[in-house]
Design an enzyme around this catalytic site. Structure first.
Site, short mmCIF file in Angstrom:
data_model
loop_
_atom_site.label_atom_id
_atom_site.label_comp_id
_atom_site.label_asym_id
_atom_site.label_seq_id
_atom_site.Cartn_x
_atom_site.Cartn_y
_atom_site.Cartn_z
N GLU A 255 -80.87 12.41 21.93
CA GLU A 255 -81.33 11.10 21.46
C GLU A 255 -82.78 11.17 20.99
OE1 GLU A 255 -78.39 8.78 24.64
OE2 GLU A 255 -80.52 8.94 25.03
N SER B 51 -82.17 9.01 32.42
CA SER B 51 -81.29 9.87 33.23
C SER B 51 -80.50 9.00 34.19
CB SER B 51 -82.11 10.90 34.01
OG SER B 51 -81.30 11.54 34.97
N HIS B 52 -79.19 9.04 34.13
CA HIS B 52 -78.35 8.25 35.02
C HIS B 52 -78.58 8.65 36.48
CE1 HIS B 52 -75.53 6.38 32.00
NE2 HIS B 52 -76.19 7.26 31.25
N ALA C 198 -69.51 0.46 23.88
CA ALA C 198 -68.05 0.42 24.03
C ALA C 198 -67.51 1.83 24.01
CB ALA C 198 -67.43 -0.41 22.90
#
Length: 985
Positions: A101, A27-28, A65
């Site tokens: 994910e 979790s960011h 990217a």
């Protein structure tokens, strides 16, 4: 390949088969610092001296990217990773990205490759169930439920927060990193520790040896005599190195730009989701910015979701508006009267595109403590000028207001009220602390007459008349006391209101008084209820002509004072505007038991005026900053209105009449049931049609809705006259040797096509397809078509093209036939698009394929998407406008936004309690969908979904008025060039 392009070997020297040894999912919001520290630790522990890192670990902020397909990039990294490291916390368990994910890894890999690092929350194993105790576990996503056969080990890093704790110099952190690195290297932890010590010693030795070599090289250089040649080679080498460094710097710059773009995109989407309820305008602007940065199905889906969920419908910013005194909105919210800083009354036309200035100023009219009031028809405006009586203005032409009359009054006129019939005007005010009430006859607005005047009023600040004109309420905001300091024993007069029986305006009779008043009162449309605001609550009172008001309920729960109140046109909703800028909607359908049903947030200052638009589902609010906001009141998301149960056993076929009023259902009970859905929320069963001896398999209406055809397993096609829906009758019977599979009426006339099997007990045998003129008496055969059997479905396009669909789809026109691979084929209402099942196409893994069908002979593939699990046959239904497609399978039913076919977005999923949907029908106006299933049919209101699908970008710009400003763009998308997302108006 360089070190950045190939996987690093482990301590044993072998090269792993994956590009990454591990993939970190986190979790960011909570693990933004821990995740990179863990990556660095895995890179450095047991690192060989000749390698940049011990392991190759994927971490999105440094490895990913920017691409147009965000999930595609993540999925590629997952496939190229040998292990999965989940940084478990409450936040990651709730994260949509982490959930996707984890679900991918569970679907593709074994549990032994899944490692858990606890950073927050709790994990508990239940030996009795062989699974996590999900009642106590809150740090793991639900996708892990039931996956592990035995209790897995996990590493606890919930204690690691500071920089010192997140270093390999910290023994506890080093031990935790070793526990994770051991399975990644494929060696026991104690061997890994020994290998790390050995590698460090080797590195030291190699460094020492390198120093010796450099010294010897220097000596050799001094001894040798080729200085000139060496200098030339050195210069060439330096130029090459400089060029390589420039190229590397450029590559890193582009990679940094891509990384900033990706980070900005994810931040915009996350912030938009967070602000959907509290600041819908900003959420829409952020969604527009994300769509401009990366036009993907995720960004379009986020914008569609915000538009469907919000009630917000736009803001009008009035220039140079300073609402220091009383303001008034006309009932239709078209006109606003408000004083400026000099107390001169201004008139604003809210329907004008240019709202930077008022359309008119009412002469020398000044308002300080007086009231402003529009007549019910919005043509007259009364202004109580406090010390100069009352002026009446004709504002039927807002840009040219005309003064009609000046009414004298007491020294201070503070309140005015128009009678509902427009024949009378009530004024109140004080003269020498003596309240006065005056009733004026204004049937001739140029010559008003004083009908009755009464003095001695206790409350004379404001006046309000009930919609039926039989009740008058006068208010007072004054508190008086007999001595100072003021306490409850010295108060002689409190703020409050007096209720009057006004059935005889010549003799108004006092009915009672209510203490405490700040806002209102406002009456319900039937005059049976009125609401009063005081501080942070509102009270509801029963109003009966000739009787004292009776308290019904108190609306509590507000955090700030009530400033404005308004009832909806049906009286079922009360809106209260508050000092903190919130607008609260209350369900007052039963006034004695009100319930809070919604809060509208968006104003930055207190709400001063509220108006429900008559005959429209909108609310208009005004705050002290001059912001006029529009809101939609009904639910914007699609909702299930009603269910149509079968009369007997399971339903096998449904049909909706083209006029949208009647649903026909046939089933295994050998009969057809007709339902009236004119009132979408209260369907009525009309009739039951009997005549089949076996299950009814197909039904269909003629284009004029006057004829119904039903086919069954008994080989019969029955024609019914349903002109009188309550008394239908059979007009003809068409007999076939075996079961009827499908039938359809042409879009013009009463041409009927039907298909079925020649042989019993076979779904796939040779079949028949026949066409009749069902309008002829008796029905007249029109011909026979090749192909078709019991599993074939029939439908018509708008130009009478017959669509025959089984394992393939045939488009049969007047002169030719063309076949398209893919089953379940259905044409859009305008005939320009064809939908088929893609699972039967060679080389296709997409379940839904859309074709450009404007050329029937050579349909062109437009797009394909995974609309459902791959199945051989799907059920389709096109919305009339062609921008929505309903898709049904054996497991799910959903409506997809295909406004841009290449970026299809799932906009609505029918609830799991709905059985297998085998038919979708839309009304001609596109507002209602009927979904037919085995347990009956469901009637759905599509809400704002069709309008959103038509143009989500345009609707968002229309609602917000603009995209992010340059300054806001710098804040939310730093380092990304500014893009104007909405054209300036």
């Amino acid at each position: 390949m360089n070190d950045e392009q190939q996987a690093d070997p482990g301590p044993g020297g072998t090269t792993p088969p994956h590009a990454y040894d591990a993939f970190i999912s986190y979790s960011h919001a909570v693990d933004g610092s821990l995740a990179p520290a863990l990556q660095r630790g895995l890179h450095r522990l047991a690192r060989p001296w000749n390698r940049p890192r011990a392991l190759r670990v994927f971490y999105d902020q440094s490895s990913l990217a920017v691409t147009e397909d965000l999930w595609g990039s993540i999925e590629k990294a997952l496939r190229e990773s040998a292990h999965f490291i989940l940084m478990a916390s409450r936040e990651s368990a709730a994260s949509e990205w982490v959930g996707r994910e984890v679900a991918f890894w569970r679907r593709e890999r074994e549990p032994g490759t899944f490692l858990i690092v606890l950073t927050g929350g709790a994990i508990h194993w239940d030996d009795s169930t062989g699974d996590f105790d999900w009642d106590r576990t809150n740090a793991l996503p639900q996708a892990l439920r039931g996956w592990f056969a035995a209790e897995p080990l996990w590493t606890d890093l919930s204690w690691a927060h500071t920089e010192a704790q997140l270093s390999l110099q910290n023994a506890r952190f080093r031990s935790a990193v070793g526990s994770l690195a051991a399975p990644l290297h494929g060696v026991p932890k104690d061997e890994l520790d020994s290998e790390d010590v050995r590698q460090r010693r080797t590195t030291i030795r190699m460094l020492s040896a390198g120093v010796v070599v450099l010294v010897l090289a220097l000596i050799a250089t001094l001894i040798t005599g080729y200085q000139a040649e060496q200098q030339r080679k050195e210069a060439v080498s330096q130029r090459q190195e400089a060029r390589r460094q420039r190229e590397e710097a450029e590559r890193q710059r582009k990679a940094a730009e891509e990384q900033r773009g990706l980070a900005s995109l994810r931040a915009l989407l996350a912030e938009a989701e967070t602000l959907r309820d509290s600041d819908p305008r900003k959420a829409l602007q952020l969604g527009l910015a994300a769509e401009a940065l990366r036009p993907t199905d995720e960004t379009r889906g986020g914008l569609v979701t915000t538009l469907m969920r919000t009630r917000y419908r736009g803001t009008t910013a009035l220039g140079r508006l300073d609402t220091l005194g009383d303001t008034a909105l006309s009932r239709d919210a078209r006109l606003l009267a408000a004083p400026d800083e000099e107390e001169t009354l201004q008139l604003w036309d809210l329907t004008r595109a240019d709202r930077d200035s008022p359309v008119a100023r009412l002469g020398a009219t000044t308002v300080d403590t007086g009231q402003v009031e529009f007549s019910r028809d919005g043509k007259l405006l009364a202004v109580a000028e406090s010390k100069h009586g009352v002026r009446m203005w004709d504002v039927s032409t807002p840009s040219r207001p005309r003064e009609r009359a000046a009414l004298p009054g007491p020294a201070e006129v503070t309140g005015v009220a128009f009678a509902p019939d427009g024949h009378s005007l009530v004024t109140v005010g004080e003269e020498d602390k003596n309240g006065r009430l005056t009733v004026w006859d204004i049937r001739d607005p140029d010559r008003p007459r004083d009908r009755v005047s009464r003095t001695g009023l206790e409350d004379a600040t404001d006046a309000v008349l009930s919609p039926d004109g039989r009740t008058l309420v006068t208010t007072s905001g004054t508190v008086r006391a007999s001595e100072e300091p003021v306490d409850k024993d010295s108060i002689t007069h409190r703020s409050g209101l007096t209720v009057w029986d006004f059935r005889n305006p010549q003799l108004p009779a006092r009915l009672g008084r209510i203490d405490n008043w700040d806002a209102g009162p406002v009456f319900s449309p039937d005059s049976g209820t009125f609401a009063v605001g005081h501080r942070g609550s509102a009270t509801l009172w029963q109003n009966s002509p000739g009787r004292a008001p009776r308290h019904l309920a108190t609306l509590n729960g507000a955090r700030s004072s009530v400033n404005a109140l308004a009832f909806s046109g049906d009286g079922a909703t009360l809106a209260s505007g508050h000092e903190d800028g919130r607008v609260v909607l209350w369900d007052t359908a039963k006034p004695s038991e009100p319930k809070q049903k919604a809060q509208l947030e968006g104003h930055t200052d207190w709400v001063e005026e509220i108006a429900f638009l008559p005959r429209r589902d909108q609310l208009v609010t005004l705050d002290l900053d001059g912001a006029v906001m529009r809101w939609r009141l009904s639910a914007t998301v699609p909702s299930r209105l009603a269910e149509l149960p079968p009369a007997g056993y399971a339903v096998k076929a449904t049909a909706l009449s083209p006029d949208g009023r009647t649903v026909a259902m046939g089933g295994v009970d050998e009969q057809v049931t007709l339902w009236d859905i004119t009132d979408r929320r209260k369907p009525v069963r009309l009739a039951i049609l009997k005549g089949h001896s076996k299950a009814v398999t197909t039904v269909g209406f003629s284009h004029d809705s006057g004829m119904l055809a039903s086919g069954g397993d008994d080989g019969r096609i029955l024609l019914w006259d349903v002109t009188d829906r309550r008394h239908p009758y059979r007009t003809a019977t068409l007999k076939r040797p075996t079961s009827v599979g499908s039938l359809a009426f042409a879009p013009r006339g009463r041409t009927l096509a039907a298909t079925g099997n020649k042989f019993l007990f076979s779904d796939w045998g040779d079949g028949w397809t026949l066409v009749w003129d069902a309008g002829h008496d008796p029905p007249k055969p029109r011909g026979r078509l090749d192909g078709g059997n019991l599993s074939t479905t029939l439908s018509y396009g708008p130009d009478s093209t017959l669509v025959m669909s089984g394992t393939a789809t045939s488009l049969i026109g007047a002169s030719d036939t063309h076949q398209v691979k893919g089953g379940g084929g259905v044409l859009s209402r305008d005939g320009t698009m064809l939908a088929t099942s893609g699972s039967v196409l060679e080389g296709s893994d997409e379940s839904v394929v859309l074709w450009d069908a404007r050329s029937k002979t050579h349909p062109r593939k437009l797009a394909a998407f995974q609309g459902a699990d791959s199945v051989r046959q799907l059920t389709f239904g096109f919305h009339p406008e062609g921008r929505l497609l309903a898709v049904g399978t054996e497991e799910t039913a959903a409506v997809w936004d295909i406004g841009q076919p290449s970026r299809a977005v799932r906009a609505l999923t029918l609830p799991s309690d709905t059985e297998v949907v085998d038919a979708f029908h839309f009304t001609r106006d596109g507002r209602t969908m009927v979904a037919g299933a085995g347990d009956g049919a469901e009637v759905w209101d599509l809400g704002v979904l069709p309008a959103v699908a038509a143009d989500p970008h345009g609707m968002a710009c229309e609602i917000t008025g603009s995209g992010l400003t340059r300054e806001q763009w710098k804040h939310y998308a730093p380092g990304i060039p500014y893009e104007q997302t909405c054209l300036e108006k």
